[in-house]
Design a protein around this motif. Structure first.
Motif, PDB file in Angstrom:
ATOM      1  N   THR A  94       0.525  -1.493   0.164  1.00 34.37           N
ATOM      2  CA  THR A  94       0.561   0.113   0.178  1.00 34.37           C
ATOM      3  C   THR A  94       1.220   1.337   0.430  1.00 34.37           C
ATOM      4  OG1 THR A  94      -0.170  -0.243   2.243  1.00 34.37           O
ATOM      5  CG2 THR A  94      -1.630  -1.460   1.111  1.00 34.37           C
ATOM      6  N   GLN A  95       2.231   1.058  -0.550  1.00 33.21           N
ATOM      7  CA  GLN A  95       3.061   1.961   0.094  1.00 33.21           C
ATOM      8  C   GLN A  95       3.440   2.790  -1.234  1.00 33.21           C
ATOM      9  OE1 GLN A  95       5.989   1.382   3.187  1.00 33.21           O
ATOM     10  NE2 GLN A  95       5.031   3.344   4.617  1.00 33.21           N
ATOM     11  N   LEU A  96       3.591   3.756  -1.892  1.00 29.58           N
ATOM     12  CA  LEU A  96       4.252   4.697  -2.832  1.00 29.58           C
ATOM     13  C   LEU A  96       5.508   4.964  -3.040  1.00 29.58           C
ATOM     14  CD1 LEU A  96       3.660   5.166  -6.058  1.00 29.58           C
ATOM     15  CD2 LEU A  96       2.934   7.931  -4.978  1.00 29.58           C
ATOM     16  N   VAL A  97       6.893   4.847  -2.934  1.00 27.29           N
ATOM     17  CA  VAL A  97       7.513   5.105  -2.817  1.00 27.29           C
ATOM     18  C   VAL A  97       8.065   6.443  -3.431  1.00 27.29           C
ATOM     19  CG1 VAL A  97      10.513   4.494  -4.131  1.00 27.29           C
ATOM     20  CG2 VAL A  97       9.139   2.477  -4.174  1.00 27.29           C
ATOM     21  N   GLU A  98       8.157   7.187  -2.892  1.00 32.39           N
ATOM     22  CA  GLU A  98       8.504   9.114  -2.905  1.00 32.39           C
ATOM     23  C   GLU A  98       9.539   9.120  -3.491  1.00 32.39           C
ATOM     24  OE1 GLU A  98       5.490  10.552  -2.876  1.00 32.39           O
ATOM     25  OE2 GLU A  98       4.042   9.841  -2.076  1.00 32.39           O
ATOM     26  N   GLY A  99       9.625  10.137  -3.306  1.00 30.56           N
ATOM     27  CA  GLY A  99      11.129  10.666  -3.831  1.00 30.56           C
ATOM     28  C   GLY A  99      10.949  11.416  -5.815  1.00 30.56           C
ATOM     29  N   GLN A 100      12.283  11.965  -5.726  1.00 33.70           N
ATOM     30  CA  GLN A 100      12.121  13.343  -6.506  1.00 33.70           C
ATOM     31  C   GLN A 100      14.274  12.207  -7.521  1.00 33.70           C
ATOM     32  OE1 GLN A 100      10.683  17.049  -6.896  1.00 33.70           O
ATOM     33  NE2 GLN A 100       8.682  16.482  -6.653  1.00 33.70           N
ATOM     34  N   SER A 101      14.198  12.950  -8.876  1.00 33.23           N
ATOM     35  CA  SER A 101      15.216  13.101  -9.307  1.00 33.23           C
ATOM     36  C   SER A 101      15.053  13.033 -10.908  1.00 33.23           C
ATOM     37  CB  SER A 101      16.145  10.996  -9.638  1.00 33.23           C
ATOM     38  OG  SER A 101      17.116  11.104  -9.602  1.00 33.23           O
ATOM     39  N   HIS A 102      16.237  14.741 -10.904  1.00 37.80           N
ATOM     40  CA  HIS A 102      16.524  14.803 -12.893  1.00 37.80           C
ATOM     41  C   HIS A 102      17.339  14.260 -13.068  1.00 37.80           C
ATOM     42  CE1 HIS A 102      13.911  18.669 -12.169  1.00 37.80           C
ATOM     43  NE2 HIS A 102      14.645  18.764 -10.493  1.00 37.80           N
ATOM     44  N   VAL A 103      18.632  13.285 -12.605  1.00 34.12           N
ATOM     45  CA  VAL A 103      19.530  12.805 -12.355  1.00 34.12           C
ATOM     46  C   VAL A 103      18.642  11.002 -13.323  1.00 34.12           C
ATOM     47  CG1 VAL A 103      21.613  11.831 -13.122  1.00 34.12           C
ATOM     48  CG2 VAL A 103      21.373  13.682 -11.972  1.00 34.12           C
ATOM     49  N   VAL A 104      18.323  10.714 -14.305  1.00 33.78           N
ATOM     50  CA  VAL A 104      17.739   8.892 -14.665  1.00 33.78           C
ATOM     51  C   VAL A 104      18.381   8.888 -16.021  1.00 33.78           C
ATOM     52  CG1 VAL A 104      15.622   8.332 -15.239  1.00 33.78           C
ATOM     53  CG2 VAL A 104      15.272  10.373 -13.716  1.00 33.78           C
ATOM     54  N   GLY A 105      18.666   6.937 -15.942  1.00 28.93           N
ATOM     55  CA  GLY A 105      19.255   6.265 -17.301  1.00 28.93           C
ATOM     56  C   GLY A 105      19.949   7.246 -17.538  1.00 28.93           C
ATOM     57  N   ARG A 106      21.000   7.029 -16.739  1.00 26.14           N
ATOM     58  CA  ARG A 106      22.175   7.920 -17.699  1.00 26.14           C
ATOM     59  C   ARG A 106      23.242   7.166 -16.992  1.00 26.14           C
ATOM     60  NH1 ARG A 106      21.679  10.986 -20.451  1.00 26.14           N
ATOM     61  NH2 ARG A 106      23.468  11.660 -21.273  1.00 26.14           N
ATOM     62  N   LEU A 107      24.278   6.422 -17.954  1.00 27.86           N
ATOM     63  CA  LEU A 107      25.346   5.874 -17.831  1.00 27.86           C
ATOM     64  C   LEU A 107      26.987   6.870 -17.535  1.00 27.86           C
ATOM     65  CD1 LEU A 107      27.015   3.233 -17.927  1.00 27.86           C
ATOM     66  CD2 LEU A 107      27.488   3.567 -20.663  1.00 27.86           C
ATOM     67  N   GLN A 108      27.412   6.536 -16.224  1.00 30.08           N
ATOM     68  CA  GLN A 108      28.556   7.593 -16.256  1.00 30.08           C
ATOM     69  C   GLN A 108      29.783   6.427 -17.235  1.00 30.08           C
ATOM     70  OE1 GLN A 108      28.268   7.198 -12.081  1.00 30.08           O
ATOM     71  NE2 GLN A 108      28.545   9.206 -11.785  1.00 30.08           N
ATOM     72  N   TRP A 109      30.825   8.131 -17.216  1.00 27.47           N
ATOM     73  CA  TRP A 109      32.345   7.470 -18.383  1.00 27.47           C
ATOM     74  C   TRP A 109      32.405   6.074 -17.816  1.00 27.47           C
ATOM     75  CZ3 TRP A 109      36.897   7.432 -17.533  1.00 27.47           C
ATOM     76  CH2 TRP A 109      36.977   7.470 -16.161  1.00 27.47           C
ATOM     77  N   PHE A 110      32.949   6.312 -16.621  1.00 30.12           N
ATOM     78  CA  PHE A 110      33.849   4.860 -16.075  1.00 30.12           C
ATOM     79  C   PHE A 110      32.673   3.506 -16.095  1.00 30.12           C
ATOM     80  CE2 PHE A 110      32.203   7.071 -12.161  1.00 30.12           C
ATOM     81  CZ  PHE A 110      31.574   5.895 -11.919  1.00 30.12           C
ATOM     82  N   GLY A 111      31.180   3.578 -16.515  1.00 24.92           N
ATOM     83  CA  GLY A 111      30.498   2.213 -16.832  1.00 24.92           C
ATOM     84  C   GLY A 111      29.383   2.263 -15.433  1.00 24.92           C
ATOM     85  N   ARG A 112      29.446   3.439 -14.939  1.00 26.60           N
ATOM     86  CA  ARG A 112      27.921   3.053 -14.214  1.00 26.60           C
ATOM     87  C   ARG A 112      26.780   3.655 -14.236  1.00 26.60           C
ATOM     88  NH1 ARG A 112      26.971   6.787  -8.239  1.00 26.60           N
ATOM     89  NH2 ARG A 112      25.711   5.629  -7.494  1.00 26.60           N
ATOM     90  N   ALA A 113      26.315   2.797 -13.813  1.00 21.53           N
ATOM     91  CA  ALA A 113      24.542   3.103 -14.590  1.00 21.53           C
ATOM     92  C   ALA A 113      24.088   3.508 -13.490  1.00 21.53           C
ATOM     93  CB  ALA A 113      24.494   1.766 -15.351  1.00 21.53           C
ATOM     94  N   ILE A 114      22.724   4.511 -13.994  1.00 22.08           N
ATOM     95  CA  ILE A 114      22.331   5.367 -12.858  1.00 22.08           C
ATOM     96  C   ILE A 114      20.672   4.927 -13.305  1.00 22.08           C
ATOM     97  CG2 ILE A 114      21.128   7.316 -11.812  1.00 22.08           C
ATOM     98  CD1 ILE A 114      24.205   8.352 -11.914  1.00 22.08           C
ATOM     99  N   GLY A 115      20.038   4.576 -13.163  1.00 24.42           N
ATOM    100  CA  GLY A 115      18.403   4.110 -13.154  1.00 24.42           C
ATOM    101  C   GLY A 115      17.759   5.639 -13.045  1.00 24.42           C
ATOM    102  N   ASN A 116      16.893   5.495 -11.631  1.00 27.00           N
ATOM    103  CA  ASN A 116      15.643   6.129 -10.892  1.00 27.00           C
ATOM    104  C   ASN A 116      14.947   6.486 -12.320  1.00 27.00           C
ATOM    105  OD1 ASN A 116      17.669   6.631  -9.032  1.00 27.00           O
ATOM    106  ND2 ASN A 116      19.021   8.715  -9.775  1.00 27.00           N
ATOM    107  N   HIS A 117      14.480   5.378 -12.803  1.00 26.60           N
ATOM    108  CA  HIS A 117      13.387   5.794 -13.558  1.00 26.60           C
ATOM    109  C   HIS A 117      11.580   6.140 -12.477  1.00 26.60           C
ATOM    110  CE1 HIS A 117      16.556   3.873 -16.591  1.00 26.60           C
ATOM    111  NE2 HIS A 117      16.045   4.450 -16.883  1.00 26.60           N
TER     112      HIS A 117
END
Length: 318
Positions: free
Chosen positions: A124-147
């Motif tokens: 019954t809980q909705l995950v709250e939060g906001q992010s402007h950084v979504v779906g990015r692959l940093q130059w050294f290979g770290r994948a950021i989701g946050n979709h």
């Protein structure tokens, strides 16, 4: 543009029923709805047999191989749409989902994929939060989701999330979801390989936070039980991510990724720093997670170093 909606499903008939109701309420109706069902899934076959045949233009696709990759490929192989929109059986797209997706493809012929936000519900809980950084692959290979947290305007990204994604058929005409992905169910990170292949071929991937599905995180029936640790699932997840990155990073970036992955890592794919960080609180479990991560990394390295370069073969056809 003709739109096919693709839904892989397995033993979650109640979730699937909710998803299909949401598709009935689309302002821009789907031209076809492909439901990909395992041959042994009697529960789902019974639900589909009881549905009103006039409510949605449903076509069923039967698969005998476990895992979402086989289901995706089976659906893509028979889809008729110029746009293939994908969601999970435990998701409910908002009424303007297809309308907003189609608008991006009509606006720019170089757009190869479009996705959006999945509002994640834990019970019954909705995950709250906001992010402007979504779906990015940093130059050294770290994948950021946050979709699931994305806000702001529509923008180009490196990675789309499977539960709320779509692809232009001409962009993926010679590409399959990579069958080397490990796991017998969700096969976490399966979309990473596809997205990086499309980016290398010059296609744009668009993330629009206004394209929304409610994601109810249904039960899984494989080794990956979401928040319950399983060494096989942990290793498979790390393997899938690592293999995707090894294939698509340049030699310099690949070297940086290897160093970072072994020494640092993330909460989902542990390196030495993560082991030392959580060892005081998790003790034996910390060692198990680190060993599973290292096993997945090493197995992916072996696969890649043996010379199987499927992404390079795909790129030659694009």
């Amino acid at each position: 543009m003709m739109i096919s909606v693709l839904i892989p499903t397995y033993r979650r008939s109640q979730d699937l029923a909710r998803c299909l109701v949401a598709l009935q309420q689309q302002a821009r109706p789907a031209d076809e709805v492909l439901v990909v069902v395992r041959d042994s899934d009697t529960e789902t076959w019974q639900l589909l047999a009881e549905l009103d045949p006039h409510a949605l233009p449903i076509r069923t696709v039967k698969v005998g191989v476990p895992g979402v990759v086989a289901a995706m490929n089976a659906g893509v192989d028979v889809a008729k749409g110029e746009i293939i929109a994908i969601t999970d059986d435990d998701a409910a797209p908002h009424a303007d989902w297809l309308e907003r997706i189609e608008a991006h493809y009509l606006a720019d012929e170089k757009v190869g994929g479009v996705g959006g936000r999945d509002r994640m519900h834990y019970g019954t809980q909705l995950v709250e939060g906001q992010s402007h950084v979504v779906g990015r692959l940093q130059w050294f290979g770290r994948a950021i989701g946050n979709h699931h947290l994305g806000v702001g305007n529509a923008r180009e990204v490196d990675i789309l999330k499977g539960v709320n994604s779509s692809y232009r058929r001409s962009a993926i005409a010679h590409i399959r979801f990579d069958e080397r992905m490990r796991g017998t169910g969700a096969q976490v990170h399966h979309e990473l390989m596809l997205c990086l292949t499309l980016k290398r071929a010059g296609w744009k991937l668009i993330y629009d936070p206004q394209i929304v599905v409610d994601h109810y995180l249904g039960q899984r029936f494989d080794e990956d039980r979401r928040n319950q640790f399983n060494a096989i699932a942990f290793s498979n997840m790390t393997y899938n991510e690592t293999l995707s990155l090894l294939e698509h990073l340049s030699p310099i970036r690949r070297t940086a990724f290897a160093i970072w992955a072994v020494l640092v890592g993330t909460r989902d794919a542990w390196g030495l720093v993560q082991l030392l960080r959580f060892l005081p609180s998790q003790r034996k479990l910390a060692w198990q997670k680190w060993l599973a991560s290292m096993h997945g990394r090493w197995q992916a390295w072996l696969t890649w170093s043996n010379g199987d370069r499927s992404s390079e073969v795909w790129a030659q056809h694009l």
